[in-house]
Design a protein around this motif. Structure first.
Motif, mmCIF file in Angstrom:
data_model
loop_
_atom_site.group_PDB
_atom_site.id
_atom_site.type_symbol
_atom_site.label_atom_id
_atom_site.label_comp_id
_atom_site.label_asym_id
_atom_site.label_seq_id
_atom_site.Cartn_x
_atom_site.Cartn_y
_atom_site.Cartn_z
ATOM 1 N N HIS A 293 37.496 47.813 14.464
ATOM 2 C CA HIS A 293 36.866 47.366 13.091
ATOM 3 C C HIS A 293 36.691 48.900 12.272
ATOM 4 N N GLU A 367 33.874 45.612 8.652
ATOM 5 C CA GLU A 367 32.659 44.763 8.385
ATOM 6 C C GLU A 367 31.831 44.914 7.195
ATOM 7 N N HIS A 368 31.859 45.805 6.768
ATOM 8 C CA HIS A 368 31.043 46.255 5.478
ATOM 9 C C HIS A 368 32.036 46.141 4.364
ATOM 10 N N GLY A 370 35.678 44.420 2.051
ATOM 11 C CA GLY A 370 35.795 43.070 1.498
ATOM 12 C C GLY A 370 35.962 42.850 0.161
ATOM 13 N N LYS A 444 44.649 41.097 9.600
ATOM 14 C CA LYS A 444 43.238 41.517 9.488
ATOM 15 C C LYS A 444 42.835 42.793 9.007
ATOM 16 N N ILE A 448 40.603 41.537 5.840
ATOM 17 C CA ILE A 448 39.218 41.755 5.828
ATOM 18 C C ILE A 448 38.768 42.877 4.693
ATOM 19 N N ARG A 455 31.214 42.510 1.544
ATOM 20 C CA ARG A 455 30.076 42.404 2.508
ATOM 21 C C ARG A 455 29.036 43.239 2.522
ATOM 22 N N ALA A 571 28.164 37.118 4.486
ATOM 23 C CA ALA A 571 28.146 37.274 5.831
ATOM 24 C C ALA A 571 28.770 35.916 6.595
ATOM 25 N N GLN A 573 31.451 34.751 5.801
ATOM 26 C CA GLN A 573 32.807 34.924 5.954
ATOM 27 C C GLN A 573 33.437 35.249 7.274
ATOM 28 N N TYR A 574 34.718 35.019 7.379
ATOM 29 C CA TYR A 574 35.564 35.548 8.756
ATOM 30 C C TYR A 574 35.468 36.905 8.575
ATOM 31 N N THR A 575 34.693 37.423 9.877
ATOM 32 C CA THR A 575 34.819 38.687 10.202
ATOM 33 C C THR A 575 36.213 39.228 10.850
ATOM 34 N N SER A 578 35.830 38.160 14.539
ATOM 35 C CA SER A 578 36.130 36.800 14.768
ATOM 36 C C SER A 578 37.775 36.650 14.647
#
Lengths: 668, 231
Positions: A293, A367-368, A370, A444, A448, A455, A571, A573-575, A578
């Motif tokens: 990630h 993950e942070h 977007g 991805k 993302i 995010r 949060a 949203q699709y990560t 996932s």
């Protein structure tokens, strides 16, 4: 004559580093250093291009290095091609860094090493004797190590530097031994002497193994790749781009130079070893990448995958060459070189993009991120082109080289050995798998990072980067598109280098009408990048027009469908995690010993449910950990030797002496 | 070895060879004697004998090689190694008050067996690696290597610093034997060997008194105890 033109800018690059040291790495010299590096690298690239197209050989001996030996340098078509890769990558990275370098907190930890690193990479490519090759190689390794430690205050970076230093030293030692075997005890350390030396198959096999370790560890061949995803992301982004996009190519140059040029005709099982390693590297590299990630680490793992693809091409070339099938060898070798070029383009582009994201948000963790497409539109377009290219989608360049590799795989049934006949389709399946997974991985990475909603606060406040960085990215994106649409020109430009090493070349592509490329014969397969591009552009335009013209203009406002979940928090949203989950479920248990644990709160508890995922790097656990434990145990045991009594030391010396004398007495 | 002792010195090859052999072999014998000396006085006496045999051997080499400078080497060996150094060490151990000490390092039988093994080993090696050399030099080198190895063995088996010094000196005697046995060894080398012995002696002597001042003993085990090691 050309060699002097190549050596002068290289000397200039080393001088720029010296000047940066003398200037003490003040922030104000950042732009001049990068500007000078960009110009000098452009000169290197132009000289390389001239040597590559000319196909001639020019050599020189400089009176430096070992006494009575001097330093031999040589510029032929192959070296010319790799000079183009180094020079182009270096020039664009320097251009990028003129802007990016302003954000560097400690420029004195980057500037003194940067241009010398570029110079050392060029020298590796130009070297024509074992001594200058190894010295340049080691200088390249050490300077890149220093750059990896530029941000040494982070624990993770120090660990990366340590692992990298160990692996680099180990790799250079393997290369040193390989050159020792190549010179064959006659002491001829110039490459010319090595080409003449005859050697037994056993020696050739030992050399191949050592080169696979030495060059493979630098390039990132599984299982020697462990340092790469640690070290490449640790460096500043323009250096990451150089390490991933260019330095791994220099390692591949070392492999090609030794295996194709110096050792002589390979045997077919050597090809099989290279093929299997390449296939494993491609598949494992992309699986590792999917699980990441961290944007830069994902890109670094992807480098491992692409190195695998290049090695598959090289392995195919070896297989055809060992059976004297020159056409096939030329096709596979061209595919490998083409992919070398492509990967240097799009990997640099993607690292520049991740550097831009890092500058704008301070975040590497997807993950942070977007929603950056709204705040950094230009970067996101360049990054998208890079993603499409690396996912091997037509009409971009990544597709062409992988397609050529597949063409070589498709003619492999003509090979006589059953081992190759059976293993090449398997490797082809792995290649297809890795291409598909790479596409998933970059959906991805792009989706993302750039799509959806921010995010984190940092992603919300992101702003577009400076024009130097953008121009560097768009130069690379433009080259990706051009190489994808007009691959015939690239293939023809590679022809002299291919011909000098495998003794044949692909049919001249510019002679084929309508800019198509035809690897073997028109009846078998052909590809036209321009046609695909026009078709995609036309159909997309027509579809867009049709939608705008024919669709109803009436609209109504309403709440979007929210899956019955009314929270609008980003949060939900699709990560990235996932997105990777289905693939992790399929491959994870086998490849990573993945474990998932769901923690449900008891009824009545309002706390959140948690999903814990643990992944293990099995190669690290089973290969490196035992070695590390063994070294520690041995060191602990031997530590006692530091505190012996005088008499015991004497006894130790005495016993050793007697033992050696006994060996001498019993010898022969 | 057949020590024929004629009234007049007939320069026959066999006789020259035999005497050189006898003296070099004698040196090895004295080295072996050194191994089982438990008292320091006795050890010093044997060492003086060792140096005396070396003197004869070097003088004989000077005579048969017609190399006058070797007489100087022999004189150095006689004056320093056979007289000055043993006397000085005598005085030293009296001053240190350790002249009555008895050393018990390893069994005599085992040490002697080891010493014999070393002599056999060096003979085997030297005869093997110097197959083309002059036979006189060959045998000489074999004996010299034995003396060196036995000197090392003395150093390893002893606990007392003085006896380790003696072992070291006998090792140097072996080196001198090797140097003089080979023809045409430059004079400078011998001089330097002699001086190195002297300097080593002085340094070790001073060192011994230092140890004594600090630890009240010259047993090197005391040093180890001081460092927190038990042996």
């Amino acid at each position: 004559m050309l060699i002097e033109f190549a050596l002068i800018p290289v000397a200039g690059l080393l001088a720029v580093s010296l000047a940066a040291i003398l200037a003490g790495g003040r922030p104000s010299i950042s732009a001049p250093v990068y500007g000078a590096s960009a110009i000098l690298c452009a000169l290197v690239a132009i000289t390389g291009l001239a040597a590559m197209l000319g196909g001639g050989v020019s050599t020189t001996v400089l009176p430096v290095g070992l006494p009575w030996l001097g330093a031999h340098f040589r510029l032929d078509a192959l070296a010319g091609f790799f000079l183009v890769v180094v020079g182009l990558g270096g020039a664009v990275a320097s251009l990028y860094a003129i802007g990016y370098g302003r954000h560097e907190r400690e420029p004195w930890r980057v500037l003194p090493f940067y241009s010398a690193f570029l110079g050392a990479m060029s020298l590796v490519v130009l070297a024509d004797d074992a001594f200058s090759f190894l010295v340049s190689w080691e200088v390249m390794s050490l300077l890149s190590w220093a750059l990896v430690l530029a941000h040494h205050r982070e624990n993770e970076n120090r660990r990366a530097g340590y692992v990298y230093l160990m692996m680099a030293g180990f790799g250079t030692m393997a290369l040193l031994l390989a050159f020792g075997l190549l010179s064959g005890g006659s002491g001829g350390y110039a490459f010319d002497a090595m080409r003449e030396t005859a050697r037994t198959p056993a020696i050739a096999a030992a050399i191949l193994a050592l080169v696979l370790i030495g060059a493979g560890s630098k390039a990132g061949l599984v299982p020697l790749h462990v340092w790469l995803p640690l070290a490449h992301p640790a460096a500043p982004s323009h250096v990451s781009a150089l390490m991933s996009g260019v330095m791994t190519k220099v390692a591949i140059y070392g492999f090609i130079r030794i295996v194709f040029d110096l050792v002589g005709l390979p045997s077919w099982w050597a090809a099989m070893v290279v093929l299997v390693l390449g296939g494993a590297t491609a598949a494992l590299g992309v699986l590792y990448a999917l699980m990441q990630h961290d944007l830069k680490r994902l890109l670094a793992y992807h480098t491992v995958e692409n190195i695998g693809i290049i090695f598959i091409g090289l392995g195919l070339a070896l297989a055809f060459q060992s059976n004297h099938q020159t056409a096939g060898a030329a096709l596979a070798f061209t595919a490998a070189l083409f992919h070398v070029f492509n990967h240097s383009l799009f990997k640099s582009l993607l690292f520049f993009g991740s550097g831009a994201v890092l500058t704008a948000t301070g975040e590497r963790d997807m993950e942070h991120l977007g929603g950056l497409i709204h705040r950094m539109p230009a970067t996101s377009i360049a990054f998208l082109i890079g993603c499409v290219a690396i996912s091997a989608l037509p009409p971009l360049n990544g597709f062409v080289s992988e397609w050529l590799t597949f063409q070589a795989i498709l003619i492999s049934p003509e090979l006589p050995q059953w081992g190759l006949k059976l293993s090449i389709p398997t490797v082809g399946a792995l290649l297809a798998l890795s291409a598909a997974l790479a596409a998933a991985c970059f959906v991805k990475a792009y989706g993302i990072t750039f799509l959806g909603r921010p995010r984190s606060k940092a992603a919300e406040r992101a702003a577009e980067v400076d024009r130097f960085a953008l121009s560097a990215m768009f130069i690379l994106a433009g080259l990706c598109v051009l190489a994808g649409i007009f691959p015939g020109f690239v293939i023809d430009a590679l022809a002299p280098a291919v011909a000098s090493l495998v003794g044949g070349q692909m049919p001249t592509q510019t002679a084929v009408p309508w800019l198509s490329i035809v690897p073997i014969a028109e009846s078998r397969s052909s590809y036209n990048g321009l046609l695909v591009f026009i078709f995609i552009a036309a159909s997309a335009t027509i579809a867009a027009l049709a939608i705008h013209r024919l669709a109803s203009r009436a609209f109504r406002r309403s709440d979007p469908w929210d899956c019955g979940f009314p929270s609008a928090d980003p949060a939900t949203q699709y990560t990235a995690g996932s997105f990777a989950q289905p693939i992790r479920r399929v491959f994870g248990t086998l490849v990573f010993a993945a474990r998932e644990k769901v923690e449900m709160p008891p009824p009545g508890d309002t706390g959140p449910a948690r999903l814990h995922v643990t992944l293990r790097d099995l190669i690290w656990d089973w290969l490196y950990q035992p070695v590390a434990i063994g070294v520690t145990v041995a060191a602990t045991r031997l530590n006692a030797l530091q505190f012996l009594t005088i008499r015991r030391y004497l006894a130790l010396v005495f016993a050793t002496l007697v033992l050696l004398l006994m060996v001498l007495a019993l010898w022969s | 070895m057949t020590p024929t002792m004629p009234q007049t010195i007939a320069m026959t090859g066999g006789f020259v060879f035999d005497v050189a052999h006898l003296l070099a072999g004698g040196l090895v014998l004295v080295s072996l004697m050194m191994l089982y000396q438990r008292r320091l006085y006795a050890l010093l006496n044997v060492f003086a004998l060792h140096a005396l045999v070396l003197t004869f051997s070097v003088a004989w080499q000077a005579y048969i090689q017609d190399a006058p400078h070797l007489y100087i080497t022999a004189a150095i060996a006689l004056v320093f190694k056979a007289i000055v150094i043993p006397l000085a060490l005598h005085r030293m151990i009296v001053q240190l008050g350790i002249h009555r000490e008895i050393e018990t390092a390893g069994g005599v039988g085992l040490t002697m067996l080891l010493g014999m093994g070393l002599v056999a080993l060096s003979t085997v090696i030297m005869l093997k690696v110097t197959s083309e050399a002059d036979p006189l030099a060959r045998e000489d080198l074999a004996f010299a290597l034995s003396v060196v190895l036995l000197g090392l063995l003395v150093m390893v088996t002893r606990r007392n610093a003085v006896s380790q010094v003696v072992g070291f000196m006998s090792l140097e005697n072996g080196l001198v034997l090797a140097a003089t046995g080979a023809k045409g060894m430059p004079f400078v080398v011998e001089i330097s060997v002699a001086f190195s012995i002297l300097i080593a002696f002085i340094v070790i002597g001073i060192f011994l008194f230092r140890i004594r001042e600090r630890f009240d003993t010259v047993d090197v085990q005391a040093l180890d105890r001081f460092r927190g090691e038990m042996s």
